[in-house]
Design a protein around this motif. Structure first.
Motif, PDB file in Angstrom:
ATOM      1  N   HIS A  44      51.244 -30.021  45.327  1.00  0.00           N
ATOM      2  CA  HIS A  44      51.150 -28.628  44.891  1.00  0.00           C
ATOM      3  C   HIS A  44      52.538 -28.022  44.676  1.00  0.00           C
ATOM      4  CE1 HIS A  44      46.926 -28.427  46.940  1.00  0.00           C
ATOM      5  NE2 HIS A  44      46.942 -29.174  45.853  1.00  0.00           N
ATOM      6  N   ALA A  45      53.483 -28.387  45.527  1.00  0.00           N
ATOM      7  CA  ALA A  45      54.861 -27.907  45.338  1.00  0.00           C
ATOM      8  C   ALA A  45      55.434 -28.431  44.028  1.00  0.00           C
ATOM      9  CB  ALA A  45      55.734 -28.340  46.515  1.00  0.00           C
ATOM     10  N   LEU A  46      55.160 -29.695  43.730  1.00  0.00           N
ATOM     11  CA  LEU A  46      55.645 -30.280  42.480  1.00  0.00           C
ATOM     12  C   LEU A  46      54.956 -29.659  41.268  1.00  0.00           C
ATOM     13  CD1 LEU A  46      55.873 -34.059  43.482  1.00  0.00           C
ATOM     14  CD2 LEU A  46      57.770 -32.490  43.055  1.00  0.00           C
ATOM     15  N   ALA A  47      53.679 -29.333  41.400  1.00  0.00           N
ATOM     16  CA  ALA A  47      52.945 -28.738  40.281  1.00  0.00           C
ATOM     17  C   ALA A  47      53.514 -27.371  39.912  1.00  0.00           C
ATOM     18  CB  ALA A  47      51.464 -28.617  40.641  1.00  0.00           C
ATOM     19  N   ILE A  48      53.770 -26.551  40.914  1.00  0.00           N
ATOM     20  CA  ILE A  48      54.337 -25.225  40.641  1.00  0.00           C
ATOM     21  C   ILE A  48      55.753 -25.360  40.086  1.00  0.00           C
ATOM     22  CG2 ILE A  48      55.036 -23.037  41.690  1.00  0.00           C
ATOM     23  CD1 ILE A  48      52.762 -23.479  43.743  1.00  0.00           C
ATOM     24  N   SER A  49      56.505 -26.300  40.631  1.00  0.00           N
ATOM     25  CA  SER A  49      57.855 -26.539  40.118  1.00  0.00           C
ATOM     26  C   SER A  49      57.805 -27.001  38.666  1.00  0.00           C
ATOM     27  CB  SER A  49      58.568 -27.588  40.978  1.00  0.00           C
ATOM     28  OG  SER A  49      58.692 -27.150  42.318  1.00  0.00           O
ATOM     29  N   LEU A  50      56.789 -27.799  38.337  1.00  0.00           N
ATOM     30  CA  LEU A  50      56.631 -28.260  36.956  1.00  0.00           C
ATOM     31  C   LEU A  50      56.412 -27.076  36.018  1.00  0.00           C
ATOM     32  CD1 LEU A  50      56.335 -30.612  34.953  1.00  0.00           C
ATOM     33  CD2 LEU A  50      53.887 -30.662  35.507  1.00  0.00           C
ATOM     34  N   PHE A  51      55.604 -26.126  36.453  1.00  0.00           N
ATOM     35  CA  PHE A  51      55.403 -24.920  35.639  1.00  0.00           C
ATOM     36  C   PHE A  51      56.733 -24.213  35.386  1.00  0.00           C
ATOM     37  CE2 PHE A  51      55.273 -20.279  35.867  1.00  0.00           C
ATOM     38  CZ  PHE A  51      54.609 -19.994  34.681  1.00  0.00           C
ATOM     39  N   MET A  52      57.526 -24.063  36.437  1.00  0.00           N
ATOM     40  CA  MET A  52      58.799 -23.355  36.302  1.00  0.00           C
ATOM     41  C   MET A  52      59.736 -24.088  35.343  1.00  0.00           C
ATOM     42  SD  MET A  52      59.195 -22.474  40.379  1.00  0.00           S
ATOM     43  CE  MET A  52      60.700 -21.505  40.312  1.00  0.00           C
ATOM     44  N   VAL A  53      59.832 -25.406  35.511  1.00  0.00           N
ATOM     45  CA  VAL A  53      60.763 -26.185  34.691  1.00  0.00           C
ATOM     46  C   VAL A  53      60.331 -26.189  33.228  1.00  0.00           C
ATOM     47  CG1 VAL A  53      61.690 -28.491  34.276  1.00  0.00           C
ATOM     48  CG2 VAL A  53      61.521 -27.623  36.615  1.00  0.00           C
ATOM     49  N   VAL A  54      59.036 -26.383  32.974  1.00  0.00           N
ATOM     50  CA  VAL A  54      58.548 -26.384  31.587  1.00  0.00           C
ATOM     51  C   VAL A  54      58.766 -25.014  30.948  1.00  0.00           C
ATOM     52  CG1 VAL A  54      56.504 -26.600  30.120  1.00  0.00           C
ATOM     53  CG2 VAL A  54      56.880 -28.229  31.984  1.00  0.00           C
ATOM     54  N   ALA A  55      58.525 -23.963  31.709  1.00  0.00           N
ATOM     55  CA  ALA A  55      58.753 -22.607  31.184  1.00  0.00           C
ATOM     56  C   ALA A  55      60.225 -22.385  30.877  1.00  0.00           C
ATOM     57  CB  ALA A  55      58.251 -21.570  32.186  1.00  0.00           C
ATOM     58  N   TRP A  56      61.098 -22.933  31.705  1.00  0.00           N
ATOM     59  CA  TRP A  56      62.536 -22.796  31.458  1.00  0.00           C
ATOM     60  C   TRP A  56      62.962 -23.604  30.235  1.00  0.00           C
ATOM     61  CZ3 TRP A  56      63.830 -23.768  37.312  1.00  0.00           C
ATOM     62  CH2 TRP A  56      63.627 -22.577  38.026  1.00  0.00           C
ATOM     63  N   ILE A  57      62.443 -24.821  30.113  1.00  0.00           N
ATOM     64  CA  ILE A  57      62.829 -25.674  28.987  1.00  0.00           C
ATOM     65  C   ILE A  57      62.382 -25.067  27.661  1.00  0.00           C
ATOM     66  CG2 ILE A  57      62.432 -27.916  27.877  1.00  0.00           C
ATOM     67  CD1 ILE A  57      62.196 -29.135  30.659  1.00  0.00           C
ATOM     68  N   THR A  58      61.153 -24.580  27.633  1.00  0.00           N
ATOM     69  CA  THR A  58      60.584 -24.077  26.381  1.00  0.00           C
ATOM     70  C   THR A  58      60.933 -22.622  26.109  1.00  0.00           C
ATOM     71  OG1 THR A  58      58.525 -23.446  27.516  1.00  0.00           O
ATOM     72  CG2 THR A  58      58.635 -25.670  26.560  1.00  0.00           C
ATOM     73  N   HIS A  59      61.575 -21.958  27.079  1.00  0.00           N
ATOM     74  CA  HIS A  59      61.877 -20.524  26.945  1.00  0.00           C
ATOM     75  C   HIS A  59      60.596 -19.737  26.668  1.00  0.00           C
ATOM     76  CE1 HIS A  59      66.297 -21.108  26.817  1.00  0.00           C
ATOM     77  NE2 HIS A  59      65.978 -22.251  26.253  1.00  0.00           N
ATOM     78  N   ALA A  60      59.544 -20.117  27.377  1.00  0.00           N
ATOM     79  CA  ALA A  60      58.253 -19.454  27.182  1.00  0.00           C
ATOM     80  C   ALA A  60      58.361 -17.964  27.486  1.00  0.00           C
ATOM     81  CB  ALA A  60      57.200 -20.106  28.077  1.00  0.00           C
TER      82      ALA A  60
END
Length: 472
Positions: A44-60
């Protein structure tokens, strides 16, 4: 009928932002339920971190907002309690950045940064080759006063535009291309050799926090000083080689430069006070091996002193105009790292991302090259260097400790490798410099590729032979 091109910017951007945010959320949701055999807390920690990283990469959405959402989800979904989920806000790293931001405001408001740039220009003389060298040197010196790469590009661009007018050339001339390409590129690498910008501040904090070693401002500066000097010279010669000037010297000669300095007027009281405070901070940073006062404490302390009524450099309106979102972004990135460490999810990431590296870090030469070029490659898909370092340095530090490697040396090489760039999108200052329309993406690729190779060769010399002399 309203066409797509006539829609307001917000109407055109919103669907793209929504789609990117949805993609980040979907990636996190899928990862949350994947049968990976991990403990629920780690997954679950990795899943939330994945959201943060993908949002940062894509500049969502804005980096800070994505970070806030991630911290909230850590807390709301019982991955971490509130103090841990928002631990980054109690870390010194974002507040070091806040002090650096205040430095930039002081330098620009007082006019000190602009005066320094023009004084360097006048000192080097009216010939184009010397002026180009002066631009690079001024860019380097401004790194101490204006930690923001974007701000330095804007300040130096104003000087370059004035020189273009004095030379009587357009934006597509070699003179313009040479000045703008190199002042833009160097603005993104000097703040890796000095703990000044957000990226190096984030890296320093992660090295200390996760690596468990003291990171002295003075040692970092001395470690890269030879690289600074060589980079200034090589960048200068490369630019002259690729973009030979149409005119060898200013038509008006030294009088143009003298007039520019004269137009600034005498030193104001504001400039003198700003210069004194910044000189004090630099002196304290340079001597931190004696007093061991942390760099964040010095930076934030001097920044706050500048806001005192008796000093009078920054007033309440100046402080209100500061963009605090980058500071919150750094705090949320640090929080993510703290959660990953506490939940042991960082160990999983270390095995996944850096296990392949172990056979190649058997000696200082291969380690340096592998780390430098890995950071360079890692930065290409991630784009934003601050988020790249915020997410990768903690993992690298865990890898270093697991393999009994020096966390400081590994972290410094990795951070420096993040400064190597060949594409405009890889750094906000490069986007700003590109927006002036004086160079192309191909120019950036050409200069960036050459300097990236040169920097790697410099590192392969100074890391094994020079760094041990200063205790690294």
């Amino acid at each position: 009928m309203v066409t797509a091109t006539e829609l307001p910017v917000e109407s055109r951007v919103a669907p793209a932002s929504l789609a990117k945010t949805a993609a980040a959320a979907a990636a996190a949701l899928v990862f949350w339920f994947l049968p990976l055999g991990l403990s629920p807390l780690v997954q679950h920690a990795l899943a939330i971190s994945l959201f943060m990283v993908v949002a940062w990469i894509t500049h969502a959405i804005d980096h800070a907002l994505a970070g806030f959402i991630g911290c909230y989800l850590f807390w709301a979904l019982n991955v971490a309690d509130f103090p841990l989920a928002f631990a980054g806000f109690a870390d010194s790293t974002p507040w070091f950045l806040m002090g650096a931001v205040f430095f930039g405001v002081m330098a620009t408001k007082s006019g000190l940064a602009r005066r320094l740039a023009y004084l360097v220009m006048r000192a080097v003389g009216p010939r184009y080759a010397r002026l180009l060298f002066g631009l690079i040197l001024a860019d380097f010196l401004l790194t101490f006063l204006v930690p923001s790469g974007i701000a330095r590009v804007v300040i130096m661009a104003a000087v370059a535009l004035g020189l273009m007018e004095a030379f009587g050339v357009g934006r597509t001339s070699n003179i313009a291309r040479g000045m703008f390409i190199i002042l833009t590129y160097t603005a993104t690498i000097f703040d890796k050799m000095i703990i000044a910008g957000a990226a190096s501040i984030v890296a320093r904090g992660a090295i200390e926090r996760v690596g468990g070693v003291e990171v002295l401002w003075s040692r970092w500066f001395l470690a890269y000083l030879p690289c600074d000097l060589i980079t200034i010279f090589v960048a200068w010669r490369l630019t002259l080689y690729f973009y030979p000037p149409e005119k060898p010297a200013l038509p008006g000669g030294e009088s143009v430069l003298k007039e520019a300095v004269r137009a600034l007027g005498p030193w104001s009281a504001l400039e003198k006070r700003a210069a004194f405070l910044m000189a004090t901070a630099i002196l304290l940073w340079m001597t931190d091996f004696i007093h061991h006062i942390s760099a964040p404490m010095i930076g934030l302390g001097i920044g706050l002193v500048a806001t005192l009524p008796t000093i009078g450099i920054l007033d309440t309106d100046d402080v209100k105009r500061v963009n605090y979102l980058p500071i919150f972004f750094v705090a949320s990135a640090v929080s993510m790292g703290q959660v990953l460490v506490a939940t042991k999810a960082l160990d999983v990431l270390t095995d996944a991302l850096f296990a392949w590296m172990a056979p190649f870090v058997t000696n200082v030469y291969s380690s340096t090259l592998v780390l430098y070029w890995s950071a360079f490659a890692y930065h290409i898909p991630l784009g934003d260097e601050t988020s790249m370092l915020a997410t990768s340095v903690p993992v690298l530090m865990t890898f270093a400790k697991a393999h009994r490697l020096d966390p400081l040396a590994l972290g410094m090489v990795w951070t420096f490798g993040a400064g190597a760039k060949i594409f405009v999108y890889q750094s906000a200052p490069m986007v700003v410099g590109y927006s002036y329309g004086c160079f192309t993406a191909r120019d950036m690729l050409k200069i960036g590729a050459c300097l990236t190779v040169v920097e790697s060769l410099i590192m392969i010399v100074i890391v094994p032979f020079y760094w041990p002399l200063i205790g690294i």
